[in-house]
Design an enzyme around this catalytic site. Structure first.
Site, PDB file in Angstrom:
ATOM      1  CB  CYS A  68      75.363  68.736  64.434  1.00  0.00           C
ATOM      2  SG  CYS A  68      75.656  69.140  66.172  1.00  0.00           S
ATOM      3  CG  ASN A 121      70.172  77.220  58.246  1.00  0.00           C
ATOM      4  OD1 ASN A 121      70.746  76.417  58.950  1.00  0.00           O
ATOM      5  ND2 ASN A 121      69.508  78.239  58.778  1.00  0.00           N
ATOM      6  CD  GLN A 130      68.537  67.316  61.634  1.00  0.00           C
ATOM      7  OE1 GLN A 130      68.804  67.659  62.778  1.00  0.00           O
ATOM      8  NE2 GLN A 130      68.833  68.068  60.577  1.00  0.00           N
ATOM      9  CB  ALA A 148      68.287  78.022  63.626  1.00  0.00           C
ATOM     10  CG  MET A 151      66.682  75.008  66.184  1.00  0.00           C
ATOM     11  SD  MET A 151      65.949  76.629  66.494  1.00  0.00           S
ATOM     12  CE  MET A 151      64.200  76.287  66.255  1.00  0.00           C
TER      13      MET A 151
END
Length: 494
Positions: free
Chosen positions: A108, A208, A79, A232, A24
């Site tokens: 993203c 996710n 990442q 998240a 994040m």
């Protein structure tokens, strides 16, 4: 030692991690990762790092990875976002000694990713992605993993995952939403897509999406067959999610602030953002402290606001409000850690003030406008203000000037730079070569010539003063004597 792959990597290096904290931006920093690990998280990701910046900027590397090395913070996956195989490899090589794997962000969906051409906006460029993953898999000493979003079609999503597996991806995280599911249009993630991918590949898969409680984690694993589940937003609102607990908000806030003190430095903006997430439901009621939390400029100030929120909540409890009507339809009192559920977007309504009955979209209007290719049809309030200040301002991407890139770093170069570089790279080159670049206001050569001229002038002035060297007869050491004195001595000898 041979590099571990696939399920062997998941079992031995990641220790069969099932509870995973997502990468994040500005939120999964060291302090938050450690807090999450204390409350059940078994694997954490760093925030998404920009590969190109990571390669060229030593300070960026230090602040975002090297300074956050901690024995407690393992296993850890770093990442990167990237769109160039060589740049991704260079960044990964610089990071591989500080983590257990390198992850490529292909999920993203934000506007900044669209402008930078990375994240989910690469999901149609399979040839490029195959080269990036295969090169990294070949050259790195740690495994390469990927985090993706799904396509609308299950079959295409499965082929996409198989392509990445064939290229060398050793673990795949699948976010069950498409690239258009974001902001107010986030909606529900598709576990059917994740299940299909899990059945089609022979590498570990993390799921996710739709994770708000520990029961969701168990249900997701059972329904999809994945090896682990990533959280998240659920984790941001309740760091004890993987423990199956919903503690009082102040308990998590105080523990987080203690971890921040124990493992400095931590950006004040990160701390503020975490407190806003933790206290989200309470701040809807105590608006005055919301404003105060946004204004304070020290960690002590943030801690003080958090303490005031705690005191107000405890006063409500002592007044017998515990267990009564929940504000805003919450399942628990607002001072309990619990997920934030985005409200469903309202349907479009007709605005009758115009002749053609223009439709006013509610919810995430700004994002919808930014995603569109229209130039002046329905500008956001921010763009309208800019247009009022500058009537000729252009918002159409096609009509904006195209900037040539710097030959070294890829940033926009100076239009009249003598080296065809951006200002940062030009400054380094001009300093090294003692050269000038008028367009960037660099005058290294001019200054050097000026200093040399001043030195020559000073040398000439010393000589004109008539100072000469006369050896001392006793120790033969040269002594500076004015020319007039030498003339008197020579006349005396004569």
């Amino acid at each position: 030692m041979a590099k571990l792959q696939g399920f062997e990597f998941w079992r031995k290096t990641l220790k069969e991690a099932r509870f995973v904290v997502a990468p994040m931006v500005d939120q999964s920093e060291l302090a938050w990762r450690l807090l999450s690990r204390r409350h059940g998280a078994q694997l954490c990701y760093t925030p998404m790092l920009h590969a190109q910046v990571f390669v060229r900027d030593a300070n960026y590397r230090r602040d975002n990875l090297y300074n956050e090395v901690c024995e407690e913070d393992r296993p850890l996956i770093t990442q990167f976002c990237a769109n160039d195989p060589e740049v991704f490899l260079q960044a990964a090589l610089l990071a591989q000694d500080y983590c257990d794997a390198i992850d490529l962000n292909l999920g993203c969906p934000q506007m900044i990713a669209k402008r930078g051409h990375y994240g989910v906006f690469l999901q149609d460029e399979w040839g490029l992605l195959e080269r990036m993953v295969s090169l990294a898999n070949e050259k790195l000493s740690v495994p390469v993993t990927c985090k993706i979003r799904v396509f609308s079609e299950v079959e295409k999503t499965v082929r996409y995952a198989q392509m990445l597996e064939k290229a060398g991806c050793q673990l795949l995280t699948v976010h069950g939403r498409t690239k258009d599911q974001k902001g107010a249009m986030t909606g529900v993630a598709s576990w059917e897509h994740i299940k299909a991918v899990r059945k089609a590949v022979n590498i570990p898969v993390f799921a996710n999406g739709n994770i708000q409680h520990l029961s969701d984690v168990e249900r997701c694993i059972q329904e999809t067959g994945v090896q682990g589940v990533m959280s998240a937003e659920g984790n941001l609102h309740n760091p004890a999610l993987f423990e199956g607990r919903s503690p009082p908000v102040w308990e998590m806030a105080e523990e987080y602030l203690e971890v921040v003190k124990q493992y400095p430095p931590c950006s004040l903006s990160y701390i503020r953002a975490h407190l806003f997430k933790l206290w989200h439901h309470t701040l809807q009621i105590h608006q005055d402290l919301r404003e105060e939390l946004a204004k304070v400029k020290t960690m002590e100030g943030l801690a003080d606001v958090s303490t005031q929120l705690k005191q107000r909540c405890q006063e409500e409890i002592s007044d017998g409000k515990d267990g009564e009507e929940k504000e805003g339809g919450l399942p628990s009192p607002h001072w309990i850690c619990q997920p934030y559920v985005r409200p469903v977007p309202k349907p479009p309504v007709t605005n009758g003030t115009c002749q053609e009955s223009k439709v006013r979209h509610t919810g995430c209007q700004k994002r919808a406008l930014e995603d569109s290719d229209r130039a002046a049809d329905g500008l956001s309030k921010n763009k309208q203000k800019k247009r009022s200040r500058n009537p000729t301002k252009n918002f159409c991407p096609e009509l904006k000037p195209k900037y040539l890139k710097c030959e070294q770093c890829g940033n926009p170069k100076g239009n009249k730079c003598v080296f065809n570089l951006c200002r940062g790279c030009c400054k380094k080159k001009a300093f090294k070569e003692v050269a000038d670049c008028p367009s960037h206001g660099l005058r290294f050569k001019t200054k050097a010539e000026k200093l040399k001229a001043e030195a020559d002038q000073l040398k000439d002035s010393d000589q004109t003063e008539g100072l000469v060297m006369e050896p001392d007869r006793n120790n033969q050491t040269p002594q500076a004597v004015p020319a007039s004195c030498m003339t008197l001595k020579e006349q005396a000898k004569a």
